[in-house]
Write a protein that holds these residues in place. Structure first.
Motif, PDB file in Angstrom:
ATOM      1  N   VAL A 145       0.858  -1.185   0.000  1.00  0.00           N
ATOM      2  CA  VAL A 145       0.000   0.000   0.000  1.00  0.00           C
ATOM      3  C   VAL A 145       0.892   1.232   0.000  1.00  0.00           C
ATOM      4  N   VAL A 146       0.637   2.149  -0.932  1.00  0.00           N
ATOM      5  CA  VAL A 146       1.409   3.391  -1.036  1.00  0.00           C
ATOM      6  C   VAL A 146       0.484   4.561  -0.718  1.00  0.00           C
ATOM      7  N   ASP A 147       0.762   5.239   0.390  1.00  0.00           N
ATOM      8  CA  ASP A 147       0.060   6.477   0.738  1.00  0.00           C
ATOM      9  C   ASP A 147       0.854   7.610   0.120  1.00  0.00           C
ATOM     10  N   ARG A 148       0.402   8.090  -1.039  1.00  0.00           N
ATOM     11  CA  ARG A 148       1.193   9.038  -1.813  1.00  0.00           C
ATOM     12  C   ARG A 148       1.133  10.449  -1.233  1.00  0.00           C
ATOM     13  N   VAL A 149       0.129  10.745  -0.437  1.00  0.00           N
ATOM     14  CA  VAL A 149       0.029  12.060   0.193  1.00  0.00           C
ATOM     15  C   VAL A 149       1.057  12.177   1.323  1.00  0.00           C
ATOM     16  N   ALA A 150       1.103  11.163   2.174  1.00  0.00           N
ATOM     17  CA  ALA A 150       2.041  11.168   3.302  1.00  0.00           C
ATOM     18  C   ALA A 150       3.404  10.601   2.924  1.00  0.00           C
ATOM     19  N   ARG A 151       3.522  10.036   1.690  1.00  0.00           N
ATOM     20  CA  ARG A 151       4.735   9.354   1.234  1.00  0.00           C
ATOM     21  C   ARG A 151       5.141   8.281   2.252  1.00  0.00           C
ATOM     22  N   ARG A 152       4.167   7.393   2.542  1.00  0.00           N
ATOM     23  CA  ARG A 152       4.393   6.270   3.455  1.00  0.00           C
ATOM     24  C   ARG A 152       4.038   4.974   2.725  1.00  0.00           C
ATOM     25  N   PHE A 153       4.758   3.908   3.060  1.00  0.00           N
ATOM     26  CA  PHE A 153       4.611   2.630   2.377  1.00  0.00           C
ATOM     27  C   PHE A 153       4.344   1.536   3.412  1.00  0.00           C
ATOM     28  N   PHE A 154       3.416   0.643   3.078  1.00  0.00           N
ATOM     29  CA  PHE A 154       3.060  -0.428   3.998  1.00  0.00           C
ATOM     30  C   PHE A 154       3.040  -1.753   3.241  1.00  0.00           C
ATOM     31  N   LEU A 155       3.496  -2.800   3.902  1.00  0.00           N
ATOM     32  CA  LEU A 155       3.462  -4.141   3.328  1.00  0.00           C
ATOM     33  C   LEU A 155       2.849  -5.065   4.364  1.00  0.00           C
ATOM     34  N   ALA A 156       1.704  -5.652   4.002  1.00  0.00           N
ATOM     35  CA  ALA A 156       0.963  -6.530   4.923  1.00  0.00           C
ATOM     36  C   ALA A 156       0.710  -5.823   6.252  1.00  0.00           C
ATOM     37  N   GLY A 157       0.386  -4.521   6.174  1.00  0.00           N
ATOM     38  CA  GLY A 157       0.058  -3.750   7.359  1.00  0.00           C
ATOM     39  C   GLY A 157       1.234  -3.196   8.118  1.00  0.00           C
ATOM     40  N   ARG A 158       2.440  -3.538   7.721  1.00  0.00           N
ATOM     41  CA  ARG A 158       3.651  -3.059   8.402  1.00  0.00           C
ATOM     42  C   ARG A 158       4.271  -1.917   7.616  1.00  0.00           C
ATOM     43  N   GLU A 159       4.550  -0.792   8.306  1.00  0.00           N
ATOM     44  CA  GLU A 159       5.137   0.350   7.615  1.00  0.00           C
ATOM     45  C   GLU A 159       6.586   0.058   7.255  1.00  0.00           C
ATOM     46  N   LEU A 160       6.960   0.436   6.027  1.00  0.00           N
ATOM     47  CA  LEU A 160       8.308   0.202   5.522  1.00  0.00           C
ATOM     48  C   LEU A 160       9.178   1.437   5.734  1.00  0.00           C
ATOM     49  N   SER A 161      10.458   1.202   5.944  1.00  0.00           N
ATOM     50  CA  SER A 161      11.425   2.287   6.096  1.00  0.00           C
ATOM     51  C   SER A 161      12.294   2.349   4.849  1.00  0.00           C
ATOM     52  N   LEU A 162      12.189   3.458   4.119  1.00  0.00           N
ATOM     53  CA  LEU A 162      12.942   3.642   2.881  1.00  0.00           C
ATOM     54  C   LEU A 162      13.668   4.980   2.919  1.00  0.00           C
ATOM     55  N   THR A 163      14.843   5.037   2.291  1.00  0.00           N
ATOM     56  CA  THR A 163      15.514   6.319   2.131  1.00  0.00           C
ATOM     57  C   THR A 163      14.689   7.184   1.177  1.00  0.00           C
ATOM     58  N   PRO A 164      14.849   8.507   1.215  1.00  0.00           N
ATOM     59  CA  PRO A 164      14.034   9.376   0.358  1.00  0.00           C
ATOM     60  C   PRO A 164      14.110   9.027  -1.126  1.00  0.00           C
ATOM     61  N   LYS A 165      15.294   8.716  -1.641  1.00  0.00           N
ATOM     62  CA  LYS A 165      15.418   8.397  -3.060  1.00  0.00           C
ATOM     63  C   LYS A 165      14.739   7.077  -3.393  1.00  0.00           C
ATOM     64  N   ALA A 166      14.874   6.090  -2.509  1.00  0.00           N
ATOM     65  CA  ALA A 166      14.210   4.815  -2.747  1.00  0.00           C
ATOM     66  C   ALA A 166      12.697   4.978  -2.695  1.00  0.00           C
ATOM     67  N   ALA A 167      12.211   5.819  -1.779  1.00  0.00           N
ATOM     68  CA  ALA A 167      10.776   6.074  -1.689  1.00  0.00           C
ATOM     69  C   ALA A 167      10.263   6.733  -2.964  1.00  0.00           C
ATOM     70  N   MET A 168      11.008   7.709  -3.473  1.00  0.00           N
ATOM     71  CA  MET A 168      10.623   8.381  -4.704  1.00  0.00           C
ATOM     72  C   MET A 168      10.614   7.403  -5.878  1.00  0.00           C
ATOM     73  N   LEU A 169      11.624   6.530  -5.929  1.00  0.00           N
ATOM     74  CA  LEU A 169      11.724   5.563  -7.015  1.00  0.00           C
ATOM     75  C   LEU A 169      10.593   4.545  -6.945  1.00  0.00           C
ATOM     76  N   LEU A 170      10.300   4.019  -5.759  1.00  0.00           N
ATOM     77  CA  LEU A 170       9.218   3.043  -5.633  1.00  0.00           C
ATOM     78  C   LEU A 170       7.884   3.671  -5.997  1.00  0.00           C
ATOM     79  N   ASP A 171       7.638   4.892  -5.564  1.00  0.00           N
ATOM     80  CA  ASP A 171       6.393   5.579  -5.919  1.00  0.00           C
ATOM     81  C   ASP A 171       6.261   5.698  -7.433  1.00  0.00           C
ATOM     82  N   TYR A 172       7.344   6.058  -8.102  1.00  0.00           N
ATOM     83  CA  TYR A 172       7.316   6.215  -9.558  1.00  0.00           C
ATOM     84  C   TYR A 172       7.050   4.884 -10.247  1.00  0.00           C
ATOM     85  N   LEU A 173       7.712   3.827  -9.787  1.00  0.00           N
ATOM     86  CA  LEU A 173       7.524   2.523 -10.409  1.00  0.00           C
ATOM     87  C   LEU A 173       6.104   2.009 -10.217  1.00  0.00           C
ATOM     88  N   VAL A 174       5.575   2.158  -9.014  1.00  0.00           N
ATOM     89  CA  VAL A 174       4.231   1.666  -8.713  1.00  0.00           C
ATOM     90  C   VAL A 174       3.176   2.379  -9.560  1.00  0.00           C
TER      91      VAL A 174
END
Length: 239
Positions: A145-174
């Motif tokens: 689950v990608v919360d694009r407003v808060a720029r937060r990522f969750f997998l099976a209900g668990r929040e993921l910790s990503l560096t800013p560049k990785a977060a930007m890249l994952l958002d773009y790919l998704v």
């Protein structure tokens, strides 16, 4: 919107006449109907009149720039797909505009055939959808689950910790599933740096994303490697 892409209408927006004089005939030769506007204000008028299937707009323009054009169209409830064109040294402007609802980004100078390919890819992705994934506040892909407003990522209900560049890249790919992205293109769109000597930066962030997602590169669920080319998000993304 017709399924026949050869009949699609493109609104081309750029204040440099030399660019529109070169691109408009190229797009017409590829079968598109093309309307041209010299700035964002005129583009809004043409957009309301002709209801184009896609907008291709420069970012830096007088009177109303490309980012403001995106904001105006989205604020009025319009989900016409939008591709932004700009110089690589202002790619941070495009990253912000992608968050505000633009669908894709191409840095100048570019091969006109690449623009045609991008137009067709965005139209395919937007076909039948009420709004593009890049304009959604929330995107899901299975347990991701990608919360694009808060720029937060969750997998099976668990929040993921990503560096800013990785977060930007994952958002773009998704939000661009199924598309093949070269390392150079990802760097130009999201890093805004001299990618000629820095292509490994994308590989490092992809490894980080795979580690966090538990994604096996040999049997990927999310990010597929295309040897000698780049990466593709293979999950099924939904707004």
């Amino acid at each position: 919107m017709s399924d026949d892409q050869s009949r699609r209408t493109v609104l081309l927006v750029d204040d440099e006449q030399a660019i529109t004089d070169a691109l408009a005939p190229c797009l017409r030769r590829c079968g598109f109907v093309v309307h041209v506007a010299p700035d964002g204000e005129r583009a809004l008028l043409v957009h309301d009149r002709v209801r184009p299937d896609i907008v291709v707009s420069d970012v830096l323009m007088p009177r109303m720039d490309g980012r403001e054009l995106v904001r105006r169209i989205r604020a009025r409830g319009g989900w016409t797909p939008i591709i932004l064109l700009t110089q690589i040294d202002v790619s941070h402007e495009c990253s912000a505009a992608l968050d505000e609802g633009a669908d894709d980004y191409l840095s100048k100078p570019f091969d006109p055939q690449e623009l045609v390919s991008r137009i067709r890819a965005v139209l395919r992705r937007a076909s039948g959808a009420p709004r593009p994934l890049s304009a959604a506040d929330r995107v899901t892909c299975g347990e991701l689950v990608v919360d694009r407003v808060a720029r937060r990522f969750f997998l099976a209900g668990r929040e993921l910790s990503l560096t800013p560049k990785a977060a930007m890249l994952l958002d773009y790919l998704v939000t661009h599933p199924g598309e093949l992205h070269t390392r150079e293109r990802l760097l130009a769109a999201l890093w805004g740096i001299d990618f000629a000597t820095s292509t490994r930066a994308v590989d490092h962030r992809i490894r980080e994303i795979r580690r966090v997602l538990g994604d096996d590169p040999l049997a990927p669920r999310y990010v597929e490697t295309v040897p000698s080319v780049g990466y593709r998000f293979i999950g099924r993304s939904r707004a």
